[in-house]
Write a protein that holds these residues in place. Sequence first.
Motif, short mmCIF file in Angstrom:
data_model
loop_
_atom_site.label_atom_id
_atom_site.label_comp_id
_atom_site.label_asym_id
_atom_site.label_seq_id
_atom_site.Cartn_x
_atom_site.Cartn_y
_atom_site.Cartn_z
N CYS A 131 24.93 77.03 81.32
CA CYS A 131 26.15 77.72 80.92
C CYS A 131 26.52 77.35 79.49
O CYS A 131 26.68 76.17 79.17
CB CYS A 131 27.31 77.35 81.86
SG CYS A 131 28.91 78.04 81.36
N LEU A 149 30.47 64.56 83.70
CA LEU A 149 31.12 65.34 82.65
C LEU A 149 31.52 64.39 81.54
O LEU A 149 32.05 63.32 81.79
CB LEU A 149 32.35 66.07 83.18
CG LEU A 149 33.18 66.87 82.17
CD1 LEU A 149 33.78 68.11 82.83
CD2 LEU A 149 34.31 66.03 81.55
N SER A 203 21.96 71.81 86.95
CA SER A 203 22.98 72.60 86.25
C SER A 203 23.38 71.90 84.95
O SER A 203 23.69 70.71 84.96
CB SER A 203 24.21 72.80 87.15
OG SER A 203 25.24 73.46 86.45
N SER A 257 27.28 64.31 89.63
CA SER A 257 27.75 65.12 88.51
C SER A 257 28.40 64.22 87.45
O SER A 257 29.15 63.30 87.78
CB SER A 257 28.78 66.16 88.99
OG SER A 257 29.33 66.88 87.90
N ARG A 295 29.46 77.65 77.35
CA ARG A 295 30.88 77.95 77.45
C ARG A 295 31.41 78.62 76.19
O ARG A 295 32.44 79.31 76.23
CB ARG A 295 31.67 76.66 77.73
CG ARG A 295 31.52 76.13 79.14
CD ARG A 295 32.31 74.83 79.34
NE ARG A 295 33.68 74.97 78.93
CZ ARG A 295 34.67 75.42 79.70
NH1 ARG A 295 34.42 75.80 80.94
NH2 ARG A 295 35.91 75.50 79.23
N SER A 321 24.11 67.62 87.96
CA SER A 321 24.96 68.45 87.11
C SER A 321 25.45 67.63 85.92
O SER A 321 25.89 66.48 86.07
CB SER A 321 26.16 68.98 87.90
OG SER A 321 27.09 69.64 87.05
N SER A 359 25.91 72.49 81.46
CA SER A 359 26.97 73.26 80.81
C SER A 359 27.30 72.62 79.48
O SER A 359 27.39 71.39 79.38
CB SER A 359 28.23 73.30 81.70
OG SER A 359 29.30 73.92 81.03
N ARG A 388 27.91 68.26 82.38
CA ARG A 388 28.76 69.12 81.56
C ARG A 388 29.16 68.35 80.30
O ARG A 388 29.71 67.27 80.40
CB ARG A 388 30.01 69.55 82.36
CG ARG A 388 29.72 70.50 83.50
CD ARG A 388 30.95 70.78 84.33
NE ARG A 388 31.33 69.63 85.16
CZ ARG A 388 32.49 69.52 85.79
NH1 ARG A 388 33.40 70.46 85.66
NH2 ARG A 388 32.74 68.47 86.54
N TYR A 389 28.85 68.96 79.16
CA TYR A 389 29.03 68.26 77.88
C TYR A 389 29.92 69.08 76.95
O TYR A 389 29.69 70.27 76.73
CB TYR A 389 27.66 68.05 77.23
CG TYR A 389 27.70 67.42 75.86
CD1 TYR A 389 28.10 66.10 75.69
CD2 TYR A 389 27.31 68.15 74.73
CE1 TYR A 389 28.12 65.51 74.44
CE2 TYR A 389 27.32 67.57 73.47
CZ TYR A 389 27.73 66.26 73.32
OH TYR A 389 27.75 65.67 72.08
N THR A 390 30.96 68.41 76.45
CA THR A 390 31.86 69.02 75.47
C THR A 390 31.93 68.12 74.25
O THR A 390 32.17 66.91 74.37
CB THR A 390 33.28 69.20 76.05
OG1 THR A 390 33.24 70.12 77.14
CG2 THR A 390 34.23 69.75 74.99
N HIS A 410 38.10 70.20 79.06
CA HIS A 410 37.37 70.65 77.87
C HIS A 410 38.27 70.72 76.64
O HIS A 410 37.81 71.12 75.57
CB HIS A 410 36.73 72.00 78.14
CG HIS A 410 35.74 71.99 79.27
ND1 HIS A 410 34.47 71.50 79.13
CD2 HIS A 410 35.86 72.36 80.57
CE1 HIS A 410 33.83 71.60 80.28
NE2 HIS A 410 34.65 72.11 81.17
#
Length: 388
Positions: free
Chosen positions: A330, A196, A275, A194, A332, A247, A277, A249-251, A39
């Motif tokens: 989530c 990311l 999920s 998943s 973050r 899942s 994030s 997840r991303y930034t 991240h």
Amino acid sequence: MPHAIMVSQGSSLEALPNELLDEIISNLSCPPPSLAKLHQPPDTNIVKSSTRDLKNLSRTSSRLLEVTRPRLFTHVCCDLQDIDELLSFLSASSLTQHVTSAVVKVQPSSDDREDPFWWRRALFYLDPQRITVIAPPSFIGKMMGAQIFEGHSWAFEAPLQILQLEQGTRSFDSPPRSHPGKCSTLLEARSWSSLLFNESSSLKAYNHYEYFLFQVPSFFSTWGSLAYDKPRPQKLTSSPALSRLTSFRYTAVFPFYNHVKLVLNAVELMENLRSLSVQLAPCEGDKATELEQRGSMDPSDPWMEIATGYSLIGHSVSDLGSKGSLTEFCARDYALGPLRAELSPILEDILGRSEWAHDGQGIWTKKTIYPAACTPTAVESIVQTAVA
């Protein structure tokens, strides 16, 4: 005498059977350093680690090298230009089945010269649980089958992004059951569950007039734009690779709210997503904001974009929970106290009165909702009757 004791102790360790040695050596194994830095601003240095216990042990004797080598190559990392050499070594040393994660780095200067289909060769030999790629946006786009618009890249100055794909279980055969040569994108090459994506920072673009008209160099811009079109392209709407994702997840540091909407358009295609994030602000201690604000940007603009972005995200989470499979969200950015105070009213207004429970730390979990005729008491009664 002391010298004799040292030799004796060394001989005693090496005399242990492989099973016991492996148990001892397992205590020196540690997760790859990149996992803790995914991240942070994308950089090829995320693979560096100061812990070298396993490597140092392998250098003490040929006997210990033999036993430690499988664990030593559990997590591999290389520049893309060296991938064939690495695959050759792993295959010749019978180590391919031990590789559970791989990090591949592509330098910005070598983007145009590298093969975006390198993974076809790699996945013919390897079946890692996790693949992480640190590369320029255009290269990642080619791997994912998306044509990246680079006309505004000069405004963002984001040389690298991070893509990570994980599969729940490894089913290694020789060769793997799904021949990667038949796949057109890395996303299709395995049953990844998943995804990311660290898109890097959009902060530099805020120094330009009407910054919000610039397009982020990202494959999510392509996916989101196509997902927005009605009717959607057949390949995109029926993609089993996207449907398998559970899942995401991303930034992305200070993305524009209209770009966040494109990302959310693409997320809608992940029909089995459970999920989600999100991180839209710099990590704690990151000084990039202070340095960039010396330019011509309005310092309030990036924070306003985050607030609007989270409003869009909140509504998407609510919809994905009601119509889809999403059960966990989530934020973050709750780790940053000042930002938490700003985001809390936004998200609580959207999710607080719905079927989502908040732990107070930025994680929302979908509540279990029983049908009217199937309350917990009714369920218990049914179970007791069945047992009786």
